[in-house]
Design a protein around this motif. Structure first.
Motif, PDB file in Angstrom:
ATOM      1  N   TYR A  73     102.912  22.516 111.151  1.00  0.00           N
ATOM      2  CA  TYR A  73     102.346  21.503 110.874  1.00  0.00           C
ATOM      3  C   TYR A  73     102.913  20.674 110.443  1.00  0.00           C
ATOM      4  O   TYR A  73     103.245  19.391 109.938  1.00  0.00           O
ATOM      5  N   HIS A 105      98.748  16.513 116.496  1.00  0.00           N
ATOM      6  CA  HIS A 105      97.829  17.393 116.517  1.00  0.00           C
ATOM      7  C   HIS A 105      96.718  18.874 117.083  1.00  0.00           C
ATOM      8  O   HIS A 105      96.007  19.693 116.998  1.00  0.00           O
ATOM      9  N   SER A 109      94.581  20.852 114.877  1.00  0.00           N
ATOM     10  CA  SER A 109      93.549  21.697 115.718  1.00  0.00           C
ATOM     11  C   SER A 109      93.361  22.932 115.634  1.00  0.00           C
ATOM     12  O   SER A 109      92.119  23.585 115.373  1.00  0.00           O
ATOM     13  N   HIS A 155      93.482  20.732 123.120  1.00  0.00           N
ATOM     14  CA  HIS A 155      92.756  19.210 122.955  1.00  0.00           C
ATOM     15  C   HIS A 155      94.092  18.065 122.666  1.00  0.00           C
ATOM     16  O   HIS A 155      94.174  17.805 122.558  1.00  0.00           O
ATOM     17  N   SER A 156      95.347  19.215 122.066  1.00  0.00           N
ATOM     18  CA  SER A 156      96.636  17.832 121.630  1.00  0.00           C
ATOM     19  C   SER A 156      97.103  17.306 122.902  1.00  0.00           C
ATOM     20  O   SER A 156      97.472  16.548 122.919  1.00  0.00           O
ATOM     21  N   HIS A 159      95.381  14.112 124.243  1.00  0.00           N
ATOM     22  CA  HIS A 159      96.292  13.224 123.945  1.00  0.00           C
ATOM     23  C   HIS A 159      96.892  12.629 124.066  1.00  0.00           C
ATOM     24  O   HIS A 159      97.553  11.887 124.197  1.00  0.00           O
ATOM     25  N   ASP A 180     101.211   9.086 115.342  1.00  0.00           N
ATOM     26  CA  ASP A 180     100.279   9.430 115.672  1.00  0.00           C
ATOM     27  C   ASP A 180      99.646   8.518 116.297  1.00  0.00           C
ATOM     28  O   ASP A 180      99.679   7.484 116.838  1.00  0.00           O
ATOM     29  N   LEU A 199      89.512   9.719 121.624  1.00  0.00           N
ATOM     30  CA  LEU A 199      89.990  10.322 120.291  1.00  0.00           C
ATOM     31  C   LEU A 199      88.593  10.694 119.525  1.00  0.00           C
ATOM     32  O   LEU A 199      88.692  11.844 118.640  1.00  0.00           O
ATOM     33  N   THR A 203      87.900  14.563 118.085  1.00  0.00           N
ATOM     34  CA  THR A 203      87.847  15.129 117.027  1.00  0.00           C
ATOM     35  C   THR A 203      87.127  15.425 116.868  1.00  0.00           C
ATOM     36  O   THR A 203      87.244  16.159 116.088  1.00  0.00           O
ATOM     37  N   TYR A 259      89.676  11.221 111.505  1.00  0.00           N
ATOM     38  CA  TYR A 259      89.426  10.280 112.649  1.00  0.00           C
ATOM     39  C   TYR A 259      87.673  10.424 113.248  1.00  0.00           C
ATOM     40  O   TYR A 259      87.905  10.078 114.408  1.00  0.00           O
TER      41      TYR A 259
END
Length: 307
Positions: A73, A105, A109, A155-156, A159, A180, A199, A203, A259
């Motif tokens: 990360y 993300h 996440s 999830h990532s 997006h 981002d 988003l 999120t 978010y």
């Protein structure tokens, strides 16, 4: 949503932290120090089991995953940020930017879901100490960890894929120190209200669901604590949760702040991002180590072997 593929942007320019030039070198060394701490502390947690076999229990299996996630990360953002602090051109390619969006993300996440898994693990350890190893078997632990990674990836991907399919015709200055979703969406030459709502909702929903699961685990942990008659027993049970609770508060508090708001100032976004990528990954292993007797013993044993 019909969008023509009119992307002409081949690279983005990162605005950076927008601080005074005389403070950039100072900030460079502060962030570099934090990144070194992040790498060293989390790598130590990963290699501790080699020297201390009592750490081969489910709690530490999840902690190893968390340590690895913290390294990944932080590494998504910090090395590029360090380079940009001492360079004139803060350029990132289009697909490099999309990759940064995806990885940021993905690891973030995954970590959020893993925290919920770890809270359940702490509940089982306190509520069923004699059956803990049976309930949290290797297959169960592996399955829960795998679910965390799969949910994070799903999830990532939503997006990053939707963002990469938008047309970008210029300008190409990302008003952030990394790519981002929100700052990148603002550069698209089309209506992105659907993407912003998606988003916030996806999120936000993921974060709220994980928070609810964590609160439920701690509710049942609290009920178990009330049944423990001795204060020493309660303190021992609390010590197994204190590190996790502290880290969760830092992580989820920042996620909800960042978010779940459709709009926010750029300074707030940057402050939250620094907390995510620089401070929290360095604090997580320190908090767990200082609050855990087994981890401290493993550290002492490792230090003795190094001399």
């Amino acid at each position: 949503m019909n969008i023509e593929n009119a992307t002409s942007v081949t690279h983005f320019v990162l605005a950076g932290l927008e601080i005074q030039a005389d403070l950039q070198i100072f900030l460079f060394f502060i962030i570099l120090f934090s990144y070194i701490v992040t790498l060293a502390a989390n790598l130590s947690i990963i290699i501790f089991p080699i020297f201390y076999f009592t750490l081969h229990i489910p709690m530490y299996f999840f902690l190893y995953n968390l340590a690895f996630l913290d390294i990944c990360y932080s590494s998504v953002v910090v090395p590029k940020m360090l380079i940009d602090l001492i360079s004139q051109e803060k350029i990132i390619s289009f697909w490099g930017c999309m990759l940064q969006v995806h990885c940021f993300h993905f690891f973030g996440s995954t970590e959020c879901v893993l925290f919920a898994v770890m809270s359940y693990d702490r509940y089982v350890a306190i509520a069923h100490p004699l059956r803990y190893s049976t309930i949290m078997s290797y297959n169960v632990c592996f399955g829960l960890a795998l679910c965390s990674w799969v949910i994070g990836l799903s999830h990532s991907s939503i997006h990053s894929i939707m963002t990469s399919r938008l047309p970008f015709c210029g300008p190409n200055v990302v008003k952030h120190f990394f790519c981002d979703v929100k700052p990148v969406l603002s550069l698209a030459c089309t209506d992105v209200s659907f993407n912003v709502k998606l988003l916030v909702r996806i999120t936000g929903t993921l974060t709220v669901v994980m928070v609810v699961l964590i609160l439920l685990s701690y509710f049942f942990i609290f009920k178990c604590l009330l049944k423990i008659k001795t204060s020493q027993g309660r303190l021992r049970a609390l010590s197994t949760c204190s590190g996790h609770f502290t880290v969760v508060t830092l992580q989820y508090g920042t996620a909800l702040f960042t978010y779940m708001r459709p709009k926010g100032s750029l300074d707030q976004e940057r402050s939250a991002a620094i907390m995510f990528t620089v401070i929290t990954p360095a604090l997580n292993p320190i908090i767990y180590t200082l609050r855990n007797k087994d981890m401290k013993n493993a550290m002492k044993k490792l230090l003795k072997l190094s001399h």
